[in-house]
Scaffold this motif. Structure first.
Motif, PDB file in Angstrom:
ATOM      1  N   PHE A   1       1.195  -5.572   9.378  1.00 56.25           N
ATOM      2  CA  PHE A   1       0.266  -4.438   9.453  1.00 56.25           C
ATOM      3  C   PHE A   1      -0.746  -4.489   8.300  1.00 56.25           C
ATOM      4  O   PHE A   1      -1.939  -4.626   8.510  1.00 56.25           O
ATOM      5  N   SER A   2      -0.255  -4.368   7.045  1.00 57.98           N
ATOM      6  CA  SER A   2      -1.140  -4.196   5.890  1.00 57.98           C
ATOM      7  C   SER A   2      -1.989  -5.433   5.631  1.00 57.98           C
ATOM      8  O   SER A   2      -1.551  -6.565   5.846  1.00 57.98           O
ATOM      9  N   GLU A   3      -3.209  -5.169   5.142  1.00 58.13           N
ATOM     10  CA  GLU A   3      -4.120  -6.242   4.729  1.00 58.13           C
ATOM     11  C   GLU A   3      -4.621  -5.923   3.321  1.00 58.13           C
ATOM     12  O   GLU A   3      -4.451  -4.789   2.847  1.00 58.13           O
TER      13      GLU A   3
ATOM     14  N   TRP B   1       1.748  -8.137   1.750  1.00 53.30           N
ATOM     15  CA  TRP B   1       2.972  -7.349   1.504  1.00 53.30           C
ATOM     16  C   TRP B   1       3.948  -7.476   2.671  1.00 53.30           C
ATOM     17  O   TRP B   1       4.765  -6.582   2.894  1.00 53.30           O
ATOM     18  N   THR B   2       3.857  -8.549   3.443  1.00 51.62           N
ATOM     19  CA  THR B   2       4.677  -8.654   4.651  1.00 51.62           C
ATOM     20  C   THR B   2       6.118  -9.010   4.276  1.00 51.62           C
ATOM     21  O   THR B   2       6.395 -10.137   3.852  1.00 51.62           O
ATOM     22  N   SER B   3       7.017  -8.049   4.438  1.00 46.78           N
ATOM     23  CA  SER B   3       8.426  -8.294   4.119  1.00 46.78           C
ATOM     24  C   SER B   3       9.018  -9.274   5.122  1.00 46.78           C
ATOM     25  O   SER B   3       8.673  -9.239   6.311  1.00 46.78           O
ATOM     26  N   TYR B   4       9.910 -10.111   4.644  1.00 48.12           N
ATOM     27  CA  TYR B   4      10.710 -11.033   5.479  1.00 48.12           C
ATOM     28  C   TYR B   4       9.900 -12.152   6.132  1.00 48.12           C
ATOM     29  O   TYR B   4      10.459 -12.958   6.875  1.00 48.12           O
TER      30      TYR B   4
ATOM     31  N   ILE C   1      11.559   1.763  -7.239  1.00 43.75           N
ATOM     32  CA  ILE C   1      10.212   1.651  -7.815  1.00 43.75           C
ATOM     33  C   ILE C   1       9.159   1.737  -6.707  1.00 43.75           C
ATOM     34  O   ILE C   1       8.101   2.328  -6.881  1.00 43.75           O
ATOM     35  N   VAL C   2       9.486   1.141  -5.543  1.00 41.48           N
ATOM     36  CA  VAL C   2       8.482   1.103  -4.469  1.00 41.48           C
ATOM     37  C   VAL C   2       8.725   2.169  -3.398  1.00 41.48           C
ATOM     38  O   VAL C   2       8.070   2.168  -2.358  1.00 41.48           O
ATOM     39  N   ALA C   3       9.659   3.088  -3.693  1.00 42.69           N
ATOM     40  CA  ALA C   3      10.026   4.073  -2.664  1.00 42.69           C
ATOM     41  C   ALA C   3       8.813   4.835  -2.136  1.00 42.69           C
ATOM     42  O   ALA C   3       8.717   5.121  -0.951  1.00 42.69           O
TER      43      ALA C   3
ATOM     44  N   ARG D   1      -8.736  18.339   7.303  1.00 46.33           N
ATOM     45  CA  ARG D   1      -8.524  16.945   6.913  1.00 46.33           C
ATOM     46  C   ARG D   1      -9.530  16.540   5.853  1.00 46.33           C
ATOM     47  O   ARG D   1     -10.614  17.116   5.777  1.00 46.33           O
ATOM     48  N   GLU D   2      -9.169  15.509   5.050  1.00 41.12           N
ATOM     49  CA  GLU D   2     -10.103  15.040   4.026  1.00 41.12           C
ATOM     50  C   GLU D   2     -11.331  14.439   4.717  1.00 41.12           C
ATOM     51  O   GLU D   2     -11.206  13.804   5.768  1.00 41.12           O
ATOM     52  N   PRO D   3     -12.511  14.656   4.144  1.00 44.45           N
ATOM     53  CA  PRO D   3     -13.712  14.092   4.772  1.00 44.45           C
ATOM     54  C   PRO D   3     -13.721  12.574   4.684  1.00 44.45           C
ATOM     55  O   PRO D   3     -13.203  12.011   3.720  1.00 44.45           O
TER      56      PRO D   3
END
Ligand SMILES: Cc1cc2nc3c(=O)[nH]c(=O)nc-3n(C[C@H](O)[C@H](O)[C@H](O)COP(=O)(O)OP(=O)(O)OC[C@H]3O[C@@H](n4cnc5c(N)ncnc54)[C@H](O)[C@@H]3O)c2cc1C
Length: 381
Positions: A131-133, A162-165, A353-355, A378-380
């Motif tokens: 997912f994350s980039e 950050w792709t785990s595994y 730490i990463v919780a 919502r935030e603008p």
């Protein structure tokens, strides 16, 4: 609401504990201290999950016709609590139970279910979550990894982080961009990790061995049949997946276990006497139990057939608070435990730490609570 465990549920918990006693190596606590992603634990988990499956304990809450035992969400929760209390011997396969399996059941085609569910329920598949980039974490809808449709396949180019595994996974549950529409332009592809053009680089980290990675996609060819859901349906699907993921790891239970062990060390040393220490321990215990209650209310909602909404963000935020408080308690009052005295507390501290970052940052949960629970604007953008 009745929070007492039934006799059957208590028996189920005992059965799991007995199974672990019989199947974990003697030096398990030391062996597992590098976290569920370490190569050694991943290798161990492949055999362990197969055994769990053979004994009806990998997906006890699934219907019998797809490899389960027909039990319910409470047994799923008990399973998670026991496994994490023992350092998560399922390795990264806990994700199959938490969100990959449920998402496959809800959104997979008949062909995909026939292909993946037997492997998942037999404990034979390790997935990673692409997912994350680099510039798309909290703002996931800005992701840029491109999948161009070329006849009967997609050509994928881009990068995940950050792709785990990822280093040992069989298949990636990959988010790609198929059009420029922010949310409706995102499509899921299921990509075997040995496909040519994929490069995985491990990122050294504090949280354990082999945990997080960069994954590069260079002209990776993925057949159209590996698309999961329709083109542009990813945002809807991962809404479901992430709700499951947020609640999947019973962090309140881990934190409580860590607190009890820390207090145990202090008592053994005759140090659990100062009022300030006791008050802080009590505050931590209250946070753990508040988080537990928030999660249990959601489990009950699932039992009742309800749809889980933004309360999953409230529950997740409560668990982050509990985990952080216990982490600080350990650093403050039993720092020697982190220097080798307790492998469990070390593991808890590293993951604590990463919780508030992994599975969606804590601040993002607050944003969801603000808009969807408190109905604030919502935030603008
Ligand atoms: C151990 C670990 C494992 C992970 N595993 C995976 C994985 O397997 N697959 C995967 O795809 N990703 C994974 N991630 C990535 C994780 O999902 C992201 O780190 C997370 O979503 C945050 O994104 P980011 O790191 O880009 O931080 P950013 O989004 O840049 O956030 C940085 C800080 O800014 C704050 N912030 C950002 N936007 C807002 C806002 N709108 N309002 C208030 N505050 C804001 C955040 O709360 C955070 O504190 C993992 C992360 C960790 C730490």
């Amino acid at each position: 609401m009745n929070f007492e465990w039934t006799d059957e549920q208590q028996a189920f918990r005992r059965k799991l504990v007995d199974f672990l006693a019989a199947n974990l190596p003697e030096d398990w606590e030391e062996f597992s201290k590098h976290g569920p992603a370490s190569p050694a634990l991943t290798e161990f988990a492949r055999g362990f999950c197969r055994k769990l499956a053979e004994n009806g304990m990998l997906f006890p809450h699934w219907p019998k016709d797809i490899g389960g035992e027909g039990l319910g969400p409470w047994e799923q929760q008990i399973l998670a609590e026991v496994m994490w209390e023992y350092g998560e011997p399922r390795g990264g396969q806990y994700m199959n139970v938490n969100w990959i399996g449920p998402t496959m059941l809800k959104y997979g085609t008949e062909g995909q279910k026939a292909k993946y569910l037997p492997q998942i329920s037999a404990g034979e598949m390790l997935w990673c979550q692409g997912f994350s980039e680099p510039n798309s974490g909290s703002d996931l809808a800005s992701l840029r990894t491109r999948a161009e449709l070329e006849g009967d396949h997609y050509k994928v180019n881009g990068q995940k982080i950050w792709t785990s595994y990822a280093g040992l996974a069989d298949t990636c549950f990959l988010l790609t961009r198929t059009s420029d529409d922010r949310k409706k332009g995102i499509t899921i592809l299921l990509v075997p990790m040995d496909t040519p053009g994929i490069t995985v680089r491990q990122i050294p980290s504090l949280i354990g061995e082999g945990d997080i990675h960069e994954v590069f996609f260079d002209d990776v060819i993925v057949p159209v049949g590996q698309r999961f859901g329709e083109e542009g349906q990813a945002w809807e699907i991962i809404g479901y997946s992430l709700t499951n993921e947020r609640l999947g790891i019973p962090r309140y239970h881990l934190a409580r276990e860590a607190l009890d062990r820390a207090v145990g060390i202090l008592k053994a040393e005759g140090e659990f006497t100062r009022e300030t220490v006791k008050a802080e321990a009590a505050r931590c215990a209250a946070l753990c139990e508040a988080a537990r209650t928030a999660i249990y209310a959601i489990v009950q909602k699932r039992v009742d057939g309800g749809t889980v909404g933004p309360e999953s963000s409230s529950a997740r935020y409560a668990t982050v608070q509990a985990e952080r408080a216990v982490g600080e308690f350990v650093v403050e009052y039993v720092p020697e435990a982190l220097a080798g005295q307790s492998a469990f507390l070390q593991m808890h501290h590293q993951r604590g730490i990463v919780a508030g970052i992994a599975s969606g940052a804590a601040e993002i949960q607050l944003n969801i609570i603000a808009s969807d629970v408190l109905q604030l604007p919502r935030e603008p953008r």
